[in-house]
Design an enzyme around this catalytic site. Structure first.
Site, short mmCIF file in Angstrom:
data_model
loop_
_atom_site.label_atom_id
_atom_site.label_comp_id
_atom_site.label_asym_id
_atom_site.label_seq_id
_atom_site.Cartn_x
_atom_site.Cartn_y
_atom_site.Cartn_z
N ARG A 16 0.67 -1.15 0.22
CA ARG A 16 0.01 0.03 -0.01
C ARG A 16 1.04 1.07 0.01
NH1 ARG A 16 -2.72 1.24 5.01
NH2 ARG A 16 -3.43 -0.90 4.93
N ASP B 5 -0.51 21.17 -11.44
CA ASP B 5 -1.05 20.18 -12.30
C ASP B 5 -0.35 19.98 -13.72
OD1 ASP B 5 -2.50 18.06 -13.63
OD2 ASP B 5 -4.21 18.25 -12.37
N LYS C 252 -3.12 9.94 -18.57
CA LYS C 252 -3.29 10.56 -19.84
C LYS C 252 -1.99 10.33 -20.51
CE LYS C 252 -6.85 12.30 -17.55
NZ LYS C 252 -7.94 11.52 -17.53
N TYR D 54 -9.56 21.34 -14.36
CA TYR D 54 -10.27 19.78 -14.57
C TYR D 54 -11.62 20.00 -13.69
CZ TYR D 54 -11.47 14.96 -13.81
OH TYR D 54 -12.22 13.82 -13.81
C1 LIG Z 1 -5.68 17.96 -15.41
C2 LIG Z 1 -6.25 16.83 -14.80
N1 LIG Z 1 -5.86 16.44 -13.41
C3 LIG Z 1 -6.30 15.53 -12.82
C4 LIG Z 1 -7.24 14.52 -13.54
C5 LIG Z 1 -7.65 13.41 -12.78
O1 LIG Z 1 -7.07 12.12 -13.11
P1 LIG Z 1 -7.50 10.70 -12.96
O2 LIG Z 1 -8.59 10.64 -14.13
O3 LIG Z 1 -6.52 9.93 -13.72
O4 LIG Z 1 -8.09 10.55 -11.74
C6 LIG Z 1 -7.40 14.62 -14.86
C7 LIG Z 1 -8.64 13.99 -15.56
O5 LIG Z 1 -8.96 14.05 -16.55
C8 LIG Z 1 -7.32 15.90 -15.30
O6 LIG Z 1 -7.42 16.35 -16.75
#
Ligand SMILES: Cc1ncc(COP(=O)(O)O)c(C=O)c1O
Length: 445
Positions: A59, A184, A209, A112
């Site tokens: 974990r 991010d 992604k 997001y």
């Molecule tokens: C910019 C961004 N951050 C975080 C996330 C969250 O990622 P996950 O879908 O892998 O949980 C996304 C998902 O689309 C995203 O586009």
């Protein structure tokens, strides 16, 4: 194995692993195990007390996952990383390690949709307050700081409109106020931008992604620059103050520059449990091997599409910083010499035509993901950002006719043909329901 003199294309393939052991496997073995046998009782006790590094239970750490962590840290120029089950978990854990109880976060209003859900709903339940600001004017960040502010959060390239910020100016003003900046970097990837070079303290990713690039696993990463000053115990009691959990020790005293990562791993990853599996780590590592190549190919495709869409009468606006009239054109030149990644958006003149266009496309799949080898399209107002209210959508620049593209690795001409054929056909044979009737209930990605 990693060298700070390597370019990213080399780091993508080699950092964190060199063949070893009897068989010297070329690729990183998948350690498909939940636990690890200790050679003796004393070793077990030392490892569990966290006074000696090592794997106790998967974990909180696994050898396959550790290679991904080392590779991600090398790619972003950080001192270490933590992998998580999803990008959502990476964003949540990175912030929870900074924000306690009634603390405050200043966040970009161009994020997001799932991150907005986290900040406005779940964090509110935890007593964490958030002020959303238009990220493009640094003065907005400065004005939102309070006594309780313990973090800034922004996306280096925002989802879905691909807007940018003057990162160096924002990180400078955050540091002057004793605040760390979480960036991010999912849309950009380290192949396009390394935010730590512009002052970011913590970088997070949805590895689901473009880092993976194949759309077959979920994963997340938190990378620490290791440079933020957490020594003020009144501001950072979780890092610089004594903690019963760590035998009364200070994490800062025990782990120095790695104290923040240790807190995120030994408390939040341990207690909440959003752990990346070894199999998923292996899959992400395979994806990362081709990151630079894929980002370059996607960027070439993006530029062709931006050109084609810009001249079409059914398109009101193309949101891409390569467009000379775009408000972030100069920032793109300064921060993103290799392009801003594979995601951008455009607005239809007639928002009611969204369903017809989306349903007519043959190559762009209607799927809530980005960074896949396949080209994808979503309607943010009805899908990824469906829980934002009208005010939040307007602040994020998302109109009823905004469509987001994630540009894949197909032939640029085929992608242009697909979109332009769909746009040319608008108004003809329109049997789809209108945007006003389109559902706004789907859960994210
Ligand atoms: C910019 C961004 N951050 C975080 C996330 C969250 O990622 P996950 O879908 O892998 O949980 C996304 C998902 O689309 C995203 O586009």
């Amino acid at each position: 194995m990693a060298s700070s003199s390597w370019q990213n294309a080399t780091t993508e393939i080699h950092a964190g692993y060199s063949p070893t052991g009897e068989h010297r496997p070329m690729t990183v073995p998948i350690y498909n195990t939940a636990a690890y046998q200790f050679p003796d009782y004393a070793t077990a006790a030392r490892l569990f007390s966290l006074k000696e590094p090592g794997f106790t239970y998967s974990r909180t750490g696994n050898p396959t996952v550790a290679v991904l962590e080392e590779r991600a840290a090398a790619l972003e120029g950080g001192i270490g990383a933590i992998a998580t089950a999803t990008g959502q978990a990476a964003v949540a854990l990175s912030l929870l390690a900074l924000l306690q109880g009634p603390n405050h976060l200043v966040a970009s209003n161009k994020l997001y949709g799932g991150t907005v859900d986290l900040l406005t709903d779940t964090f509110a339940d935890f007593g964490i307050t958030v002020t959303f600001v238009d990220p493009e004017d640094p003065a907005n960040w400065a004005a939102a700081i309070t006594e309780k502010t313990r973090g800034f959060l922004l996306e280096s390239v925002s989802n879905p409109l691909a807007t940018l910020v003057d990162l160096r100016v924002i990180t400078d003003l955050a540091h002057a106020a004793g605040i760390p900046v979480v960036v991010d970097n999912t849309l950009a990837t380290p192949a396009a931008c390394r935010p730590i070079e512009f002052g970011a303290d913590i970088v997070v990713h949805s590895a689901t992604k473009a880092l993976s690039g194949h759309g077959s696993v979920l994963g997340g990463l938190i990378i620490d620059a290791g440079t933020f000053d957490f020594t003020d115990a009144a501001r950072w009691p979780q890092i610089a103050g004594p903690k019963a959990r760590y035998g009364g020790d200070l994490l800062l005293g025990r782990y120095g520059a790695k104290a923040y990562l240790m807190l995120a791993r030994s408390k939040f990853l341990h207690d909440l449990g959003p752990t990346l599996s070894a199999a998923s780590a292996s899959s992400i590592l395979t994806g990362i091997e081709t990151l630079s190549l894929r980002v370059a190919k996607a960027q070439a495709n993006v530029l062709e599409l931006v050109k084609a869409l810009g001249g079409h009468p059914a398109v009101a606006r193309v949101h891409h910083p390569s467009v000379p009239t775009h408000q972030d054109h100069e920032l793109a030149k300064e921060y993103f010499p290799n392009g801003t990644g594979c995601v951008f958006s455009f607005d239809l003149v007639d928002a009611a035509a969204v369903p017809q266009l989306v349903d007519s496309l043959k190559l762009f799949a209607l799927a809530a993901n980005i960074g896949d080898a396949r080209s994808l399209i979503v309607h943010p107002a009805a899908m990824t950002h469906c829980r934002l209210n009208d005010e939040q959508l307007a602040a994020a620049g998302i109109a009823p006719g905004t469509l987001r593209l994630s540009v894949g690795l197909e032939d640029a001409g085929d992608l242009v043909d697909d979109l332009i054929t769909g746009l040319d056909g608008l108004g003809r044979n329109n049997t789809s329901e209108t945007v006003a009737n389109a559902p706004r209930t789907s859960i994210n990605a």
